[in-house]
Design a protein around this motif. Sequence first.
Motif, PDB file in Angstrom:
ATOM      1  N   GLY A 155       5.981 -13.144  13.682  1.00  0.00           N
ATOM      2  CA  GLY A 155       6.345 -13.367  12.369  1.00  0.00           C
ATOM      3  C   GLY A 155       5.589 -13.240  11.197  1.00  0.00           C
ATOM      4  N   TRP A 156       4.307 -12.704  11.422  1.00  0.00           N
ATOM      5  CA  TRP A 156       3.428 -12.317  10.184  1.00  0.00           C
ATOM      6  C   TRP A 156       3.988 -10.972   9.899  1.00  0.00           C
ATOM      7  CZ3 TRP A 156       1.139 -14.776   6.830  1.00  0.00           C
ATOM      8  CH2 TRP A 156       0.507 -16.147   7.043  1.00  0.00           C
ATOM      9  N   TRP A 157       4.596 -10.158  10.971  1.00  0.00           N
ATOM     10  CA  TRP A 157       5.136  -8.668  10.911  1.00  0.00           C
ATOM     11  C   TRP A 157       6.174  -8.796   9.873  1.00  0.00           C
ATOM     12  CZ3 TRP A 157       9.573  -5.943  11.934  1.00  0.00           C
ATOM     13  CH2 TRP A 157       9.530  -4.708  11.654  1.00  0.00           C
ATOM     14  N   TRP A 158       7.037  -9.633   9.940  1.00  0.00           N
ATOM     15  CA  TRP A 158       8.265  -9.616   8.903  1.00  0.00           C
ATOM     16  C   TRP A 158       7.801 -10.165   7.815  1.00  0.00           C
ATOM     17  CZ3 TRP A 158      12.719  -7.563  10.583  1.00  0.00           C
ATOM     18  CH2 TRP A 158      13.208  -7.538  11.612  1.00  0.00           C
ATOM     19  N   PHE A 159       6.662 -10.951   7.578  1.00  0.00           N
ATOM     20  CA  PHE A 159       6.525 -11.440   6.277  1.00  0.00           C
ATOM     21  C   PHE A 159       5.642 -10.185   5.455  1.00  0.00           C
ATOM     22  CE2 PHE A 159       2.773 -13.018   3.604  1.00  0.00           C
ATOM     23  CZ  PHE A 159       3.334 -13.440   2.669  1.00  0.00           C
ATOM     24  N   HIS A 160       4.769  -9.464   6.376  1.00  0.00           N
ATOM     25  CA  HIS A 160       4.038  -8.557   5.610  1.00  0.00           C
ATOM     26  C   HIS A 160       5.102  -7.302   5.317  1.00  0.00           C
ATOM     27  CE1 HIS A 160       0.004  -9.762   8.020  1.00  0.00           C
ATOM     28  NE2 HIS A 160       0.499 -10.243   6.891  1.00  0.00           N
ATOM     29  N   LEU A 161       5.978  -6.818   5.815  1.00  0.00           N
ATOM     30  CA  LEU A 161       6.957  -6.104   5.458  1.00  0.00           C
ATOM     31  C   LEU A 161       7.435  -6.150   4.047  1.00  0.00           C
ATOM     32  CD1 LEU A 161       9.707  -5.737   8.281  1.00  0.00           C
ATOM     33  CD2 LEU A 161       7.808  -3.873   7.562  1.00  0.00           C
ATOM     34  N   ALA A 162       7.185  -7.456   3.428  1.00  0.00           N
ATOM     35  CA  ALA A 162       7.546  -7.689   1.983  1.00  0.00           C
ATOM     36  C   ALA A 162       6.622  -6.901   0.901  1.00  0.00           C
ATOM     37  CB  ALA A 162       7.261  -9.240   1.601  1.00  0.00           C
ATOM     38  N   PHE A 163       5.349  -6.418   1.508  1.00  0.00           N
ATOM     39  CA  PHE A 163       4.530  -5.603   0.678  1.00  0.00           C
ATOM     40  C   PHE A 163       5.015  -4.297   0.403  1.00  0.00           C
ATOM     41  CE2 PHE A 163       1.217  -8.525   2.583  1.00  0.00           C
ATOM     42  CZ  PHE A 163       1.053  -9.490   1.302  1.00  0.00           C
ATOM     43  N   TRP A 164       5.931  -3.789   1.249  1.00  0.00           N
ATOM     44  CA  TRP A 164       6.645  -2.519   0.917  1.00  0.00           C
ATOM     45  C   TRP A 164       7.584  -2.737  -0.398  1.00  0.00           C
ATOM     46  CZ3 TRP A 164       5.843   2.344   2.289  1.00  0.00           C
ATOM     47  CH2 TRP A 164       5.119   2.499   3.569  1.00  0.00           C
ATOM     48  N   ILE A 165       7.923  -4.055  -0.641  1.00  0.00           N
ATOM     49  CA  ILE A 165       8.518  -4.012  -1.744  1.00  0.00           C
ATOM     50  C   ILE A 165       7.864  -4.580  -2.887  1.00  0.00           C
ATOM     51  CG2 ILE A 165      10.747  -5.847  -2.601  1.00  0.00           C
ATOM     52  CD1 ILE A 165      11.510  -6.357   0.219  1.00  0.00           C
ATOM     53  N   LEU A 166       6.928  -5.444  -2.891  1.00  0.00           N
ATOM     54  CA  LEU A 166       5.889  -5.512  -3.906  1.00  0.00           C
ATOM     55  C   LEU A 166       4.572  -5.596  -3.221  1.00  0.00           C
ATOM     56  CD1 LEU A 166       5.770  -6.798  -6.852  1.00  0.00           C
ATOM     57  CD2 LEU A 166       5.612  -8.974  -6.029  1.00  0.00           C
ATOM     58  N   PRO A 167       3.729  -4.567  -3.575  1.00  0.00           N
ATOM     59  CA  PRO A 167       2.597  -4.082  -3.036  1.00  0.00           C
ATOM     60  C   PRO A 167       1.532  -4.958  -3.591  1.00  0.00           C
ATOM     61  CG  PRO A 167       2.970  -2.374  -4.402  1.00  0.00           C
ATOM     62  CD  PRO A 167       4.301  -3.313  -4.467  1.00  0.00           C
ATOM     63  N   LEU A 168       1.622  -6.300  -3.398  1.00  0.00           N
ATOM     64  CA  LEU A 168       0.347  -7.063  -3.647  1.00  0.00           C
ATOM     65  C   LEU A 168      -1.045  -6.859  -2.719  1.00  0.00           C
ATOM     66  CD1 LEU A 168       2.163 -10.344  -4.812  1.00  0.00           C
ATOM     67  CD2 LEU A 168       1.027  -8.754  -6.338  1.00  0.00           C
ATOM     68  N   SER A 169      -0.407  -6.450  -1.435  1.00  0.00           N
ATOM     69  CA  SER A 169      -1.521  -6.116  -0.465  1.00  0.00           C
ATOM     70  C   SER A 169      -1.033  -4.757   0.161  1.00  0.00           C
ATOM     71  CB  SER A 169      -1.888  -7.318   0.401  1.00  0.00           C
ATOM     72  OG  SER A 169      -2.684  -7.066   1.438  1.00  0.00           O
ATOM     73  N   ASP A 170      -1.886  -4.338   1.161  1.00  0.00           N
ATOM     74  CA  ASP A 170      -1.525  -3.092   1.486  1.00  0.00           C
ATOM     75  C   ASP A 170      -0.314  -3.187   2.585  1.00  0.00           C
ATOM     76  OD1 ASP A 170      -3.429  -1.528   0.740  1.00  0.00           O
ATOM     77  OD2 ASP A 170      -4.753  -2.316   2.393  1.00  0.00           O
ATOM     78  N   PRO A 171       0.915  -2.399   2.458  1.00  0.00           N
ATOM     79  CA  PRO A 171       1.837  -2.442   3.269  1.00  0.00           C
ATOM     80  C   PRO A 171       1.581  -2.160   4.789  1.00  0.00           C
ATOM     81  CG  PRO A 171       2.747  -1.454   1.254  1.00  0.00           C
ATOM     82  CD  PRO A 171       0.883  -1.396   1.301  1.00  0.00           C
ATOM     83  N   PRO A 172       2.235  -2.793   5.883  1.00  0.00           N
ATOM     84  CA  PRO A 172       1.783  -2.481   7.031  1.00  0.00           C
ATOM     85  C   PRO A 172       2.531  -1.181   7.500  1.00  0.00           C
ATOM     86  CG  PRO A 172       3.683  -4.128   7.023  1.00  0.00           C
ATOM     87  CD  PRO A 172       3.231  -3.748   5.931  1.00  0.00           C
ATOM     88  N   TYR A 173       1.916  -0.189   8.477  1.00  0.00           N
ATOM     89  CA  TYR A 173       2.584   0.894   9.010  1.00  0.00           C
ATOM     90  C   TYR A 173       2.117   1.055  10.426  1.00  0.00           C
ATOM     91  CZ  TYR A 173      -2.354   2.277   7.629  1.00  0.00           C
ATOM     92  OH  TYR A 173      -3.680   2.464   7.865  1.00  0.00           O
ATOM     93  N   GLY A 174       2.807   1.911  10.948  1.00  0.00           N
ATOM     94  CA  GLY A 174       2.757   2.129  12.428  1.00  0.00           C
ATOM     95  C   GLY A 174       1.655   2.982  12.971  1.00  0.00           C
ATOM     96  N   GLU A 175       0.523   2.502  12.952  1.00  0.00           N
ATOM     97  CA  GLU A 175      -0.587   3.200  13.328  1.00  0.00           C
ATOM     98  C   GLU A 175      -0.571   3.698  14.686  1.00  0.00           C
ATOM     99  OE1 GLU A 175      -5.605   3.315  12.870  1.00  0.00           O
ATOM    100  OE2 GLU A 175      -4.437   1.486  12.029  1.00  0.00           O
ATOM    101  N   GLY A 176      -0.735   4.747  15.131  1.00  0.00           N
ATOM    102  CA  GLY A 176      -0.835   5.133  16.352  1.00  0.00           C
ATOM    103  C   GLY A 176       0.585   5.669  17.059  1.00  0.00           C
TER     104      GLY A 176
END
Length: 432
Positions: A155-176
């Motif tokens: 659930g949080w993954w989908w929410f954090h994707l919003a940071f790719w739209i408005l980067p108020l925090s670090d957008p998630p990315y596929g480490e590894g």
Amino acid sequence: MNTRPSEPPVTEPTAPLRTDPPADQPAGSPADPPAVSPADPPIGSPADPAAGPGGGGARPSRDRYFDLLRAVALFRVVFYHLMGWAWLPVVFPSMGVMFALAGSLTARSLARRPAVDVVRGRLRRLLPPLWLLGAVGVSGMLLGGWGPDAEGHPGWWWFHLAFWILPLSDPPYGEGLPGVPGLVADDWAVAVGVPLWYLRAYLWFVLLSPLLLRALRRLPWPTVLAPLALSAVLESGLVAVPGWRPEAVLSDIGAFGACWLLGMAHREGVLRRLPRYVVPSLAPAVAAAGLWYALAHDLRPGHDLDDMPFAQSLWSFAAVLLLLHISPAWHSWPPRLRRWDRLITLLNSRAVTIYLWHNVCIVLTEALWDHLWDIAALEEGAPWLLESPWPQLPAVWLLTAGCVLCFGWAEDLAAGRRPRLWPDGGPTRRRG
């Protein structure tokens, strides 16, 4: 946990993108990089009031000194990310310079336009290049197997994707995530996502700028020095910040907020009111304190100023203070710099694109460079050549130039300009 790596314009995004109408343009972001600055029109563009006849006005108003600082800062960011030398951020603290230039431009705009318009304009010019990077990068990550289970909380993954739209925090990315054998290294997703800390910090500074400018006008020096105090408090551990995302934002405000405010203070004339001897006397002492702290906390490759927010805040503050103190009023290039006009113009015009894509270009270059080890003559006769990053530098810039051609148009569209492939200020053909 702060995910900010060891580095940037501009765009002042040092960083590059223009946020003001043509009538509001004495310019100078990574960055406005990142340095990278998303608030300047390209030199010589129709939006640039210094362009002369047909370019929006005949009175020169760009600050070429700021353009030079932004270009040097952006080049140093790329150079550092390839070489990894810990002393490069000491020689020239690019990120602090880029934030200072951005703060100066933001103060100029806030003095002439409503705060809501200024913030909206900067967001409108900063975000489209990020969205383009996200469209390419996130699509590649999804194809590589990245998905909702990556963070352990779908659930949080989908929410954090919003940071790719408005980067108020670090957008998630596929480490590894795995790369493409022989073409792209396994850490390519990290190269896409990690540098976005700069956009996060820039966005917060823009949102806070109306309040910061009001405080600066009321209490100039307490306001300028407040971020240094914040950085010292965070470094001491006296205050525990819940969660790494708020901690990362506060850490960046502490590390670079004084630089942003110095840029605003320069625009407001606060620095000019100081006696001429104050800055040359004070800045070296502050720089020495920052360098001493860095050396005492193991300054080395892989652990440099950007991993020491308090040392970074002191060193960058001192360097920016000196650079703004010098600050010659260049509305045209000095004779010795005229030969570099088109290169500096290009770096300023595409600072956001260069900042966002240069790390990917480094990863691609390193992966392709590894193929040379398959040539026996080079492996046996010149291993020093294959181990050196110097021969890779031209290839990195060549790939970066390709990104400018492929993705730079997003900066023009975001600024409401006609898209151009290579905006270096050179003569262009016009149809009658």
